[in-house]
Write a protein that holds these residues in place. Structure first.
Motif, short mmCIF file in Angstrom:
data_model
loop_
_atom_site.label_atom_id
_atom_site.label_comp_id
_atom_site.label_asym_id
_atom_site.label_seq_id
_atom_site.Cartn_x
_atom_site.Cartn_y
_atom_site.Cartn_z
N GLY A 252 0.80 -1.22 0.00
CA GLY A 252 0.00 0.00 0.00
C GLY A 252 0.82 1.26 0.00
N LEU A 253 2.13 1.16 -0.30
CA LEU A 253 3.03 2.31 -0.26
C LEU A 253 3.56 2.63 -1.66
N ALA A 254 3.64 3.92 -1.96
CA ALA A 254 4.28 4.35 -3.20
C ALA A 254 5.79 4.18 -3.07
N GLN A 255 6.44 3.95 -4.20
CA GLN A 255 7.90 3.84 -4.22
C GLN A 255 8.46 4.80 -5.25
N GLU A 256 9.50 5.50 -4.88
CA GLU A 256 10.24 6.32 -5.83
C GLU A 256 11.32 5.46 -6.47
N ILE A 257 11.46 5.59 -7.78
CA ILE A 257 12.50 4.86 -8.50
C ILE A 257 13.39 5.90 -9.17
N PRO A 258 14.65 5.99 -8.77
CA PRO A 258 15.52 7.03 -9.31
C PRO A 258 15.96 6.73 -10.74
N ALA A 259 16.53 7.73 -11.37
CA ALA A 259 16.98 7.57 -12.76
C ALA A 259 18.06 6.52 -12.88
N THR A 260 18.95 6.46 -11.90
CA THR A 260 20.04 5.50 -11.93
C THR A 260 19.82 4.49 -10.81
N THR A 261 19.69 3.22 -11.17
CA THR A 261 19.45 2.17 -10.17
C THR A 261 20.60 1.18 -10.13
N ILE A 262 21.78 1.64 -10.52
CA ILE A 262 22.96 0.77 -10.48
C ILE A 262 23.22 0.27 -9.08
N GLY A 263 23.02 1.15 -8.09
CA GLY A 263 23.08 0.69 -6.71
C GLY A 263 24.36 1.06 -5.99
N ALA A 264 24.91 0.07 -5.26
CA ALA A 264 25.98 0.33 -4.30
C ALA A 264 27.22 0.93 -4.95
N SER A 265 27.62 0.45 -6.11
CA SER A 265 28.83 0.98 -6.75
C SER A 265 28.66 2.46 -7.06
N TYR A 266 27.46 2.87 -7.44
CA TYR A 266 27.19 4.29 -7.70
C TYR A 266 27.21 5.08 -6.39
N GLY A 267 26.69 4.47 -5.32
CA GLY A 267 26.69 5.13 -4.01
C GLY A 267 28.09 5.41 -3.51
N VAL A 268 28.99 4.44 -3.63
CA VAL A 268 30.35 4.67 -3.13
C VAL A 268 31.14 5.57 -4.07
N ALA A 269 30.78 5.60 -5.36
CA ALA A 269 31.40 6.57 -6.26
C ALA A 269 31.04 7.99 -5.80
N PHE A 270 29.78 8.16 -5.36
CA PHE A 270 29.35 9.46 -4.83
C PHE A 270 30.11 9.81 -3.55
N LEU A 271 30.24 8.84 -2.63
CA LEU A 271 30.98 9.11 -1.40
C LEU A 271 32.44 9.46 -1.70
N ALA A 272 33.00 8.79 -2.69
CA ALA A 272 34.40 9.10 -3.07
C ALA A 272 34.50 10.51 -3.62
N ALA A 273 33.53 10.90 -4.46
CA ALA A 273 33.53 12.26 -5.00
C ALA A 273 33.38 13.28 -3.88
N SER A 274 32.54 12.97 -2.91
CA SER A 274 32.33 13.89 -1.77
C SER A 274 33.60 14.03 -0.94
N ALA A 275 34.35 12.92 -0.82
CA ALA A 275 35.54 12.93 0.04
C ALA A 275 36.64 13.84 -0.50
N VAL A 276 36.68 14.04 -1.81
CA VAL A 276 37.76 14.84 -2.40
C VAL A 276 37.26 16.17 -2.96
N ALA A 277 35.99 16.48 -2.70
CA ALA A 277 35.43 17.75 -3.22
C ALA A 277 36.02 18.94 -2.48
N GLU A 278 36.14 20.03 -3.19
CA GLU A 278 36.61 21.27 -2.58
C GLU A 278 35.55 21.79 -1.60
N PRO A 279 35.97 22.49 -0.54
CA PRO A 279 34.98 23.06 0.40
C PRO A 279 33.95 23.91 -0.33
N GLY A 280 32.67 23.66 -0.01
CA GLY A 280 31.60 24.41 -0.66
C GLY A 280 31.18 23.86 -2.00
#
Length: 523
Positions: free
Chosen positions: A425-453
């Motif tokens: 009985g619940l709606a589900q959002e489905i994002p554009a990219t559903t690759i999953g965990a590998s995409y998530g850690v790629a994002f965390l890696a990008a965040s770790a080396v991003a410039e302040p701001g």
């Protein structure tokens, strides 16, 4: 002009996946390696951890070479890693495994150790310290199992790894583990203090040097010259600590705020609810989150996509297996209720909320008129009923669920996700990219080396593409069937447990009657 990117690799139960992602979240390339786990005995699920590094090397090479062949002058700024877990991969001081890695809750070998440790420490003390009761998901009892059943391997073991930390060790030489993975090493981790609990570590993991703890997105180290030669990643590139795949999946769809629930459609089904405080209930798993300051209440089914794969292989009859689109079309034609079939999806025991390693798959209502499409749909419906059971348990424990996000390979097509929305009985959002965990850690890696701001935003990287809305009439019909689903386990559990006990007796008798190996042969 060079293009900055991050590399993410996830080691899953049935495959390893890699993704190369540009700074704006655009996927530049993906790669996959299929593998199988080993099941040497009923309840034992293992994998050689050396495969994890081998596949990382292959994926990295394929992605980087492919990007360059496509004309991308890519510069890898950081690497992210994740993997199934909690696993128990024991190695010596030289990073050589002393035995195959014991996998997460699908491996049910340590039931005796779970019972004994619970008695020795007290169930209330275990939950107060570690957040959750000891179950087949906990890593601690499996370490004890090795000590008791394979003392020679235990004597050589010096370090504890999981897939992500295994890759970090090979890439950087660092011995680290993220806090979330550690929080699933119950009873070795103190959930409130966010550190290893020395008294119980010394009691149940003697001789092991436990890893230094960091958060999933923290930089663990940089790529060594040796690892650079193997992978094609330049020496000196930062590598984050990484985490268990389901929590990386939640990051990949931005489902890590209070009230968010991630539903991962994969070989197993996983649910992660982010909470505003530590919420405890015996039949679920209380953990810290992948990110600092987050807490979670989670659940996981032992099988979901694994059942659909089993059915596909079963009905192939030795010929080419039918494709998933063909089976999904037949399942859609079967209709709501699978023409009277009802399945319990406990083909490898069950984790939450049943917590019964001796549960087994049950199918009722079979007639000679049923076909493979009916059986396939009954598996999809069974996993949806399992999701509803977990959801009801999460809410009863106090978890707030405001938003549901679906991720994983099972979101391809709309039948499975629609069945889950109709059942719950619940709606589900489905994002554009559903690759999953590998995409998530790629994002965390990008965040770790991003410039302040200049931190990247997952909302910008991966916006919502679809919403799966429940059908009210279908939900009402499924609710009637769900009542029978819940009753079916109670009605069959005693018989199933007796059959499992008989099978164990037969296996033991067969092993005792087997001829001893000839002199000079390996036992």
């Amino acid at each position: 002009m060079s293009q900055q990117c991050t590399l993410g690799v996830d080691i899953g139960t049935s495959s390893s996946k890699g993704v190369l992602v540009a700074a704006d979240g655009t996927v530049l390339g993906t790669a996959t390696r299929q593998h199988r786990v080993e099941r040497p005995r009923t309840g034992h699920v293992e994998m050689d951890p050396r495969i994890w590094w081998q596949e990382f090397v292959e994926l990295s090479r394929e992605l980087l070479d492919g990007a360059r062949r496509a004309g991308h002058d890519v510069v890898v700024r950081a690497v992210g890693v994740s993997g199934m877990g909690p696993c128990v991969a024991l190695a010596d001081a030289h990073l050589d495994p002393v035995r195959p890695a014991i996998l997460y809750g699908v491996d049910t070998r340590a039931t005796e150790q779970i019972t004994r440790l619970t008695v020795e420490l007290g169930p209330a003390a275990i939950v107060a310290r570690g957040g959750s009761a000891l179950t087949t998901q906990a890593a601690g009892p499996k370490i004890v199992w090795v000590a008791e059943h394979e003392p020679e391997a235990a004597a050589r073991a010096r370090r504890l790894y999981m897939p992500a930390s295994w890759l970090v060790a090979h890439l950087t030489g660092e011995y680290v583990l993220d806090h979330h993975s550690a929080s699933q090493c119950n009873p070795l981790y103190d959930l409130e203090a966010r550190e290893w609990y020395a008294p119980w570590c010394e009691q149940y993991a003697p001789g092991l040097e436990l890893p230094r703890l960091l958060w999933a997105g923290d930089v663990a180290g940089t790529v060594t010259a040796e690892a650079g030669l193997a992978t094609g990643i330049p020496e000196g590139v930062p590598v984050i600590t990484g985490t268990i795949d389901a929590w990386a999946e939640a990051v990949s769809v931005g489902a890590h705020d209070v009230g968010d629930l991630m539903v991962m459609y994969g070989t197993t089904m996983f649910l992660v609810a982010t909470t505003d405080r530590l919420v405890r209930t015996p039949s679920m798993w209380t953990t810290v989150g992948a990110l600092a300051g987050r807490t979670c209440l989670a659940g996981g089914m032992a099988t979901s996509g694994a059942i659909t794969t089993w059915i596909r292989d079963l009905v192939s009859g030795g010929a080419a297996a039918p494709g998933y689109p063909e089976l999904l079309a037949e399942a859609a034609a079967s209709g709501l209720g699978s023409r009277g079939l009802l399945m319990l999806p406990y083909f490898a025991g069950e984790r939450t909320p049943v917590q019964d390693p001796d549960a087994r798959g049950v199918v009722v209502g079979l007639t000679l008129e049923h076909g493979r499409g009916d059986l396939y749909r009954s598996a999809l419906e069974a996993t949806a009923f399992g999701v509803r059971h977990n959801l009801e348990t999460l809410r009863a424990a106090g978890a707030q669920i405001d938003r549901v996000v679906a991720v994983g390979g099972g979101t391809a097509g709309d039948l499975w996700t629609q069945i889950v929305s109709d059942v719950t009985g619940l709606a589900q959002e489905i994002p554009a990219t559903t690759i999953g965990a590998s995409y998530g850690v790629a994002f965390l890696a990008a965040s770790a080396v991003a410039e302040p701001g200049a931190q990247p935003s997952m909302a910008a990287w991966n916006p919502v593409a679809e919403r799966r809305e429940p059908d009210a009439a279908a939900h009402a019909r499924y609710s009637r069937i769900y009542t029978q689903y819940r009753a079916l386990y109670e009605a069959t559990a005693d018989v199933v447990h007796a059959v499992v006990d008989l099978a164990r007796d037969e296996a033991a008798a067969h092993a005792a009657a087997a001829p001893a190996p000839a002199t000079g042969e390996a036992a």
